[in-house]
Design an enzyme around this catalytic site. Structure first.
Site, PDB file in Angstrom:
ATOM      1  N   CYS A 280      21.958  34.347 -23.855  1.00 24.22           N
ATOM      2  CA  CYS A 280      20.834  34.359 -22.906  1.00 24.22           C
ATOM      3  C   CYS A 280      19.475  34.385 -23.583  1.00 24.22           C
ATOM      4  O   CYS A 280      18.451  34.309 -22.917  1.00 24.22           O
ATOM      5  CB  CYS A 280      20.970  35.525 -21.929  1.00 24.22           C
ATOM      6  SG  CYS A 280      22.380  35.323 -20.824  1.00 24.22           S
TER       7      CYS A 280
ATOM      8  N   HIS B 109      19.147  29.643 -13.673  1.00 26.02           N
ATOM      9  CA  HIS B 109      20.036  30.183 -12.654  1.00 26.02           C
ATOM     10  C   HIS B 109      19.575  29.711 -11.284  1.00 26.02           C
ATOM     11  O   HIS B 109      18.399  29.414 -11.083  1.00 26.02           O
ATOM     12  CB  HIS B 109      20.008  31.725 -12.627  1.00 26.02           C
ATOM     13  CG  HIS B 109      20.461  32.375 -13.876  1.00 26.02           C
ATOM     14  ND1 HIS B 109      21.783  32.495 -14.217  1.00 26.02           N
ATOM     15  CD2 HIS B 109      19.756  32.965 -14.880  1.00 26.02           C
ATOM     16  CE1 HIS B 109      21.883  33.138 -15.372  1.00 26.02           C
ATOM     17  NE2 HIS B 109      20.663  33.432 -15.802  1.00 26.02           N
TER      18      HIS B 109
ATOM     19  N   HIS C  84      11.642  26.977  -9.382  1.00 23.50           N
ATOM     20  CA  HIS C  84      11.579  25.853 -10.313  1.00 23.50           C
ATOM     21  C   HIS C  84      10.465  26.025 -11.344  1.00 23.50           C
ATOM     22  O   HIS C  84       9.704  25.089 -11.625  1.00 23.50           O
ATOM     23  CB  HIS C  84      11.446  24.518  -9.562  1.00 23.50           C
ATOM     24  CG  HIS C  84      12.732  24.116  -8.922  1.00 23.50           C
ATOM     25  ND1 HIS C  84      13.148  24.641  -7.721  1.00 23.50           N
ATOM     26  CD2 HIS C  84      13.706  23.275  -9.334  1.00 23.50           C
ATOM     27  CE1 HIS C  84      14.316  24.123  -7.408  1.00 23.50           C
ATOM     28  NE2 HIS C  84      14.689  23.297  -8.369  1.00 23.50           N
TER      29      HIS C  84
ATOM     30  N   GLU D 136      22.294  36.609 -10.167  1.00 19.13           N
ATOM     31  CA  GLU D 136      22.146  35.462 -11.067  1.00 19.13           C
ATOM     32  C   GLU D 136      23.425  34.648 -11.153  1.00 19.13           C
ATOM     33  O   GLU D 136      23.427  33.544 -11.670  1.00 19.13           O
ATOM     34  CB  GLU D 136      21.666  35.887 -12.444  1.00 19.13           C
ATOM     35  CG  GLU D 136      22.639  36.701 -13.241  1.00 19.13           C
ATOM     36  CD  GLU D 136      22.135  36.963 -14.648  1.00 19.13           C
ATOM     37  OE1 GLU D 136      22.955  36.870 -15.570  1.00 19.13           O
ATOM     38  OE2 GLU D 136      20.936  37.241 -14.827  1.00 19.13           O
TER      39      GLU D 136
END
Length: 124
Positions: free
Chosen positions: A23, A29, A67, A112
């Site tokens: 990560c 996600h 986004h 997530e």
């Protein structure tokens, strides 16, 4: 005591500094967000709050992060955009937009994945 829940979502990319695992690399996600509101009583229409109003306020706030690359946002310049920190950020932003003398955002859960989530909530 009454409780409402509204589920919504957003998609965004992030990376976790000082994580030392997968990560730490840029990834994204499709987060599911659960918004919980609490009220002691109902309004004159017999509602805690109109679901449409809750969804509208949530959409306004989520559109700011949807986004995006979360690490570049001012809210996450000094802290990782972890699910925990995203939950707290949304709790504070939605609380400022929704809370009044009768209704309170009591918890935000951020998923997530289908199996992992983090929540930020009022203690007590």
């Amino acid at each position: 005591m009454y409780e409402l829940k509204v589920i919504t979502q957003f998609a965004a990319a992030h990376r976790l500094d000082n994580f030392y695992g997968k990560c730490e690399a840029l990834h994204g996600h499709n987060w599911k967000v659960e918004i919980f509101l609490r009220a002691d009583g109902l309004d004159e229409a017999g509602l805690v709050m109109d679901f449409g109003k809750i969804k509208s306020r949530a959409h306004e706030i989520l559109s700011e992060i949807d986004h995006t690359f979360l690490n570049e946002l001012p809210a996450f310049k000094t802290q990782n955009p972890s699910s925990e920190n995203i939950a707290r950020y949304l709790f504070e932003r939605l609380g400022a937009a929704i809370n009044n003398d009768r209704v309170t955002v009591s918890r935000i859960s951020v998923w997530e994945s289908d199996n992992t989530s983090a929540s930020y909530f009022l203690a007590g």
